[in-house]
Design a protein around this motif. Structure first.
Motif, PDB file in Angstrom:
ATOM      1  N   TYR A  73       0.824  -1.216   0.000  1.00  0.00           N
ATOM      2  CA  TYR A  73       0.000   0.000   0.000  1.00  0.00           C
ATOM      3  C   TYR A  73       0.853   1.259   0.000  1.00  0.00           C
ATOM      4  O   TYR A  73       0.547   2.221  -0.710  1.00  0.00           O
ATOM      5  N   LEU A  74       1.936   1.293   0.785  1.00  0.00           N
ATOM      6  CA  LEU A  74       2.731   2.503   0.919  1.00  0.00           C
ATOM      7  C   LEU A  74       3.232   3.024  -0.425  1.00  0.00           C
ATOM      8  O   LEU A  74       2.957   4.176  -0.786  1.00  0.00           O
ATOM      9  N   PRO A  75       3.964   2.234  -1.224  1.00  0.00           N
ATOM     10  CA  PRO A  75       4.409   2.777  -2.514  1.00  0.00           C
ATOM     11  C   PRO A  75       3.254   3.094  -3.452  1.00  0.00           C
ATOM     12  O   PRO A  75       3.309   4.082  -4.190  1.00  0.00           O
ATOM     13  N   ALA A  76       2.196   2.284  -3.415  1.00  0.00           N
ATOM     14  CA  ALA A  76       1.049   2.551  -4.285  1.00  0.00           C
ATOM     15  C   ALA A  76       0.378   3.869  -3.918  1.00  0.00           C
ATOM     16  O   ALA A  76      -0.038   4.641  -4.790  1.00  0.00           O
ATOM     17  N   SER A  77       0.290   4.151  -2.621  1.00  0.00           N
ATOM     18  CA  SER A  77      -0.351   5.391  -2.185  1.00  0.00           C
ATOM     19  C   SER A  77       0.498   6.606  -2.557  1.00  0.00           C
ATOM     20  O   SER A  77      -0.040   7.680  -2.849  1.00  0.00           O
ATOM     21  N   VAL A  78       1.812   6.452  -2.558  1.00  0.00           N
ATOM     22  CA  VAL A  78       2.698   7.549  -2.952  1.00  0.00           C
ATOM     23  C   VAL A  78       2.554   7.827  -4.451  1.00  0.00           C
ATOM     24  O   VAL A  78       2.465   8.989  -4.882  1.00  0.00           O
ATOM     25  N   MET A  79       2.535   6.769  -5.257  1.00  0.00           N
ATOM     26  CA  MET A  79       2.399   6.947  -6.703  1.00  0.00           C
ATOM     27  C   MET A  79       1.074   7.612  -7.071  1.00  0.00           C
ATOM     28  O   MET A  79       0.985   8.344  -8.063  1.00  0.00           O
ATOM     29  N   ALA A  80       0.029   7.380  -6.269  1.00  0.00           N
ATOM     30  CA  ALA A  80      -1.294   7.925  -6.558  1.00  0.00           C
ATOM     31  C   ALA A  80      -1.508   9.319  -5.985  1.00  0.00           C
ATOM     32  O   ALA A  80      -2.535   9.950  -6.244  1.00  0.00           O
TER      33      ALA A  80
END
Length: 242
Positions: free
Chosen positions: A199-206
């Motif tokens: 979730y952490l990297p995905a939330s940053v990319m979004a």
């Protein structure tokens, strides 16, 4: 060790609040350790920079939203012992760890349960509102900014410290690789949670680019400026309520 495989949705999604709360409740005992390991300790320097901005005008009452285990709230209180500092979060397990840390350090910080999109505080009741690495977890960014604006006094200050999408270029490419491959592996091994560190990297990319977040702050009634930290790995936004 049981690995939790589900990953909360990212970006502005009305269905993300409960999965995000459950995820942080699960990783709460290892949250501080993981922050230090995964950032190589650099996050502490970022918080100090944000603290200087938050306390520049010597506020008397400060609210730290999405305070988590209260790292930033405790840093604010340490730097401004005469200020009233309140930390608010919707994950009780994180707050309990924060209370233990506050007691161990002898710091008088109020840690209270509350939803960032419906803050349990009166209008114009704080000189400063801060949010460190929690804003991207909001289900509605504009609603969150509106709540920040509501509880701030006239000319009050907003400080947001967050991970923007990685910058372009070689360093950005290296950071994307770290976020997508190295960080989830370390996070899974230490915390036992597959979902949290996917979730952490995905939330940053979004998350919105820094200039876009500044525009959102302007549209919500703030004067806004920002600066990038550590080659753009983090961004520090500062707003003044108009």
């Amino acid at each position: 060790m049981r690995l939790r495989a589900s990953t909360p949705p990212v970006g502005e999604r009305l269905d993300k609040a409960d999965p995000v709360r459950d995820m942080f409740a699960e990783i709460a005992p290892k949250y501080d350790l993981l922050n230090r390991v995964l950032s190589l300790g650099v996050d502490q320097g970022w918080r100090r920079a944000a603290t200087r901005e938050a306390l520049l005008l010597h506020p008397k009452r400060v609210l730290d939203v999405a305070t988590g285990t209260a790292d930033f709230a405790l840093e604010l209180k340490r730097a401004a012992p005469d200020a009233e500092v309140i930390g608010c979060d919707f994950v009780p397990q994180m707050l309990e760890i924060g209370r233990q840390k506050a007691a161990a350090r002898g710091l008088d910080v109020q840690l209270e349960e509350g939803d960032a999109l419906n803050l349990p505080y009166e209008d114009a009741s704080f000189d400063v509102v801060t949010c460190a690495f929690g804003f991207r977890n909001f289900a509605d960014y504009k609603r969150g900014l509106a709540e920040f604006h509501r509880v701030l006094r006239p000319n009050g200050r907003l400080v947001i410290l967050e991970f923007p999408p990685p910058p372009r270029g070689a360093f950005g490419a290296l950071f994307r690789f770290y976020f997508r491959h190295v960080l989830p592996t370390i996070g899974r091994l230490v915390s036992g949670s597959v979902g949290a560190y996917t979730y952490l990297p995905a939330s940053v990319m979004a998350f919105p680019e820094p200039a876009r977040l500044a525009d959102m702050m302007l549209a919500s009634g703030f004067r806004a400026r920002y600066r990038l930290l550590t080659f753009g790995v983090a961004a520090l936004h500062v707003g003044q309520k108009v």
